[in-house]
Each structure stands twice: as C-alpha cells, then as structure tokens.
Scaffold this active site. Structure first.
Site, PDB file in Angstrom:
ATOM      1  N   ARG A 153      -0.157  12.254   7.991  1.00 16.02           N
ATOM      2  CA  ARG A 153      -1.559  12.155   8.396  1.00 16.02           C
ATOM      3  C   ARG A 153      -2.080  10.724   8.309  1.00 16.02           C
ATOM      4  NH1 ARG A 153      -1.805  16.999   5.306  1.00 16.02           N
ATOM      5  NH2 ARG A 153      -2.492  18.832   6.497  1.00 16.02           N
ATOM      6  N   ILE A 154      -1.794  10.053   7.185  1.00 18.33           N
ATOM      7  CA  ILE A 154      -2.340   8.707   6.995  1.00 18.33           C
ATOM      8  C   ILE A 154      -1.629   7.712   7.904  1.00 18.33           C
ATOM      9  CG2 ILE A 154      -2.752   6.866   5.327  1.00 18.33           C
ATOM     10  CD1 ILE A 154      -2.836   9.034   3.152  1.00 18.33           C
ATOM     11  N   ASP A 173       9.847   7.423  10.537  1.00 13.62           N
ATOM     12  CA  ASP A 173       9.721   8.571   9.650  1.00 13.62           C
ATOM     13  C   ASP A 173      10.874   9.509   9.974  1.00 13.62           C
ATOM     14  OD1 ASP A 173       9.063  11.054   8.405  1.00 13.62           O
ATOM     15  OD2 ASP A 173       6.960  10.457   8.349  1.00 13.62           O
ATOM     16  N   ARG A 231       2.563   4.267  -2.355  1.00 13.31           N
ATOM     17  CA  ARG A 231       3.103   4.337  -3.718  1.00 13.31           C
ATOM     18  C   ARG A 231       3.638   2.980  -4.146  1.00 13.31           C
ATOM     19  NH1 ARG A 231       1.711   9.267  -6.102  1.00 13.31           N
ATOM     20  NH2 ARG A 231       1.781  10.883  -4.500  1.00 13.31           N
ATOM     21  N   GLU A 260      -0.212  -1.753 -14.106  1.00 13.29           N
ATOM     22  CA  GLU A 260      -1.662  -1.805 -13.974  1.00 13.29           C
ATOM     23  C   GLU A 260      -2.306  -1.966 -15.345  1.00 13.29           C
ATOM     24  OE1 GLU A 260      -2.805   1.546 -11.568  1.00 13.29           O
ATOM     25  OE2 GLU A 260      -1.775   0.762  -9.799  1.00 13.29           O
ATOM     26  N   HIS A 283      -7.120   1.029  -6.247  1.00 16.01           N
ATOM     27  CA  HIS A 283      -7.112   2.418  -5.764  1.00 16.01           C
ATOM     28  C   HIS A 283      -8.412   2.758  -5.022  1.00 16.01           C
ATOM     29  CE1 HIS A 283      -3.439   3.371  -7.986  1.00 16.01           C
ATOM     30  NE2 HIS A 283      -3.953   2.710  -9.004  1.00 16.01           N
ATOM     31  N   LEU A 284      -8.799   1.887  -4.105  1.00 15.77           N
ATOM     32  CA  LEU A 284     -10.020   2.111  -3.329  1.00 15.77           C
ATOM     33  C   LEU A 284      -9.791   2.961  -2.089  1.00 15.77           C
ATOM     34  CD1 LEU A 284     -11.686  -1.448  -3.303  1.00 15.77           C
ATOM     35  CD2 LEU A 284     -12.122   0.466  -4.845  1.00 15.77           C
TER      36      LEU A 284
END
Length: 324
Positions: A153-154, A173, A231, A260, A283-284
């Site tokens: 989807r993304i 993919d 990821r 992080e 992580h916006l």
C-alpha cells in the site's frame, strides 16, 4: 457493555475525533498506560482489562497471563511483530490491526524527505538561522528515475506520487505481479536494476534483512539518494555513513534508526560531519491528524465489535469460534 479498556498508544484520540468519549459512551472505562508496555506498570490495569488498544510496545504471554478477562488487543497501526500472536491464540484473545490507515501519510512523508534531501532544505534552514545566505545547488525530482523497493500500500502510494511528479518509477517486490505493477504506470525491476539505475530510492519493504549494504553501495550511482520510511534493518547504517563520506552516496533520509533514544551507542548517521547529507525524523510518517483519526477509529470499531460478540473487520488472530 462495561469493563476497562487500556490505551497505550500516545497519539490515540489526539486528532480531530474524540474516540475516548465514544468508548466511554459505550459503557467502558478508559485507562491510559505507558507506551513501553512495562508489565509492572500495567499490572493493575491488566487485571481489570477486557480490551487493549496497544501501541508499538511488546505484548507478550506474560501480559495475557496478567489479564484473565482480556478479550481483544487492537494494535493501533499495522505491524504486529511485537505482539505474541501464538500466545494470544492460546489465551483466546483476538488481535486486530489497522491496515492501510496510515499508508497515505507515510507515502507523503517519503516524498517530503526526498524533497528535503534533493533541495537541501534542513541545511538551508540552519544556514539562514546563522545569518548565512549562501546557496547550495540542489536537484529536481521531476525527470528522475525513482526506485521503489516494496510495492504494498505505501510503496504504491509513493510510486503514484513520484509518477505524478514526473519521475519514471522502477518497482521491486518479489510478491507483486508484473502486470499489476505495470498497471500503476511503474516498471517491474529486479533489485539490481533499481540499484544500478535509480537516482532516488524509497524503501517500503517489510524488513528482516539489509537492502542497502556494502554491496549495494559499491554498485549504485554516486549521486543516488535513499529514503527509508519502513524498517531500520533495511539499511546498514555504518555502511551508509562510510559511503556518504567517500562520495559513493549523495544523501540519506530516514524516519527510523537502528539506534535511537536511550541506546548505548550513537547512530553513525547522526555524526556532525554528515548533517548536510542526512535527514532524520522521529517516526513522523504516520503522524498526521487524518491517519491518527483513521487508526483510532478502526481500532475502536474492532474493540466494540469483539466486545459485542461480533467478528472484527481486521483480525490478525481471529475471533474464536463459538465465542458468545
């Protein structure tokens, strides 16, 4: 309907829709709890919980054991890798997620990071704040060959935007049918073709192994720029830092890092000498008002369905047969 719902997602009901009130009007008591899912901190709430709207923290067998009345864990987001699904099934707990709720937001963020890299937006802002109006020449996205790795989807959302901006798109993919890829306007490509031909690369694969590593960086064009809104483990960060310093990669942007806040060692990509070639956001990607509302609404819908004895719309661990 009565009982306690634990909410451990920090952004739940912080958009334009009051989802907390919706749960309360259904007769439920809402208890906010730490996003870390620390078992000791959650203990009192888990004892009374019949539902849990869970963030990204781990949900383990120990959590289920501490919550004898728990009937549903609604994962606020798509990924369920931190949820022990087998233990949930053993405990008779339904697990749901919110697929597609943040896809458009993350795809937009990938494009935003690409523009930030290509035009040097963060570096330009820093210079102006130091009263330095010197100009650094950027690059246009239009006319570029763009690679999209991962065409769910993304990835499809990112490809659609790249095509609209005048790019030709190579899509990789292994699970996507070539005809389906071509129907979107993109060109199916092997990973090696993306590496060798793409001027900008956007990563949307599920993770599990590094795509951008020493081998990739030895063969890609030196002016290539890479964006990762998926990821952290898709990228060998130390290898990318070395390639940036050696002039074998032009820029890197990410919405996630392997190392992080609170970790023992600093991420090599955050070194001061790389600041003009690396853009990192905390992580916006999914954090838009619209996606927060959609994720929350889908989670609440499935919680209320399970508690009313109905199958949820988005099960990961299915509704147990014979449950009233």
């Amino acid at each position: 309907m009565s009982g306690t719902v634990i909410v451990t997602s920090r952004s739940f009901s912080t958009g334009g829709v009051d989802l907390l009130t919706r749960l309360e009007r259904a007769g439920l008591t809402v208890v906010r709890a730490p996003a870390t899912h620390d078992l000791e901190a959650l203990g009192p709430a888990l004892r009374d919980a019949i539902a849990w709207i869970a963030g990204t923290g781990p949900v383990t067998a120990a959590h289920y054991e501490a919550a004898p009345g728990l009937r549903v864990v609604a994962r606020y987001g798509t990924g369920v890798d931190a949820v022990d699904l087998a233990a949930a099934a053993d405990a008779g707990v339904v697990v749901t997620n919110t697929p597609g709720a943040n896809s458009e937001a993350v795809a937009e963020h990938a494009i935003a990071l690409l523009f930030a890299l290509l035009r040097g937006v963060p570096a330009g802002d820093r210079r102006v704040r130091q009263d330095d109006w010197s100009v650094s020449r950027g690059r246009q996205l239009s006319g570029s060959v763009a690679g999209v790795v991962g065409f769910g989807r993304i990835g499809r959302g990112a490809a659609r935007r790249l095509l609209a901006l005048g790019c030709s798109v190579l899509a990789h993919d292994p699970y996507a049918e070539n005809d389906d890829v071509r129907a979107t306007g993109a060109e199916p490509a092997s990973l090696e073709e993306v590496r060798d031909r793409a001027e900008v690369v956007s990563l949307h694969a599920p993770g599990g192994h590094a795509v951008i590593d020493d081998s990739w960086l030895a063969g890609c064009p030196a002016d290539q720029m890479v964006v990762n809104t998926a990821r952290a483990d898709l990228v060998d960060e130390a290898a990318v830092a070395r390639a940036l310093r050696a002039g074998r990669l032009a820029g890197y942007a990410a919405d996630t890092l392997a190392t992080e806040a609170g970790a023992d060692s600093a991420c090599p990509l955050l070194a001061d000498d790389l600041a003009d070639r690396v853009v990192v956001t905390p992580h916006l990607g999914a954090q838009t008002r619209e996606s927060v509302d959609t994720m929350g609404a889908l989670a609440v819908e499935d919680v209320l369905a399970v508690l009313a004895g109905r199958p949820p719309r988005h099960p990961v661990v299915p509704f147990p047969e014979g449950r009233p």
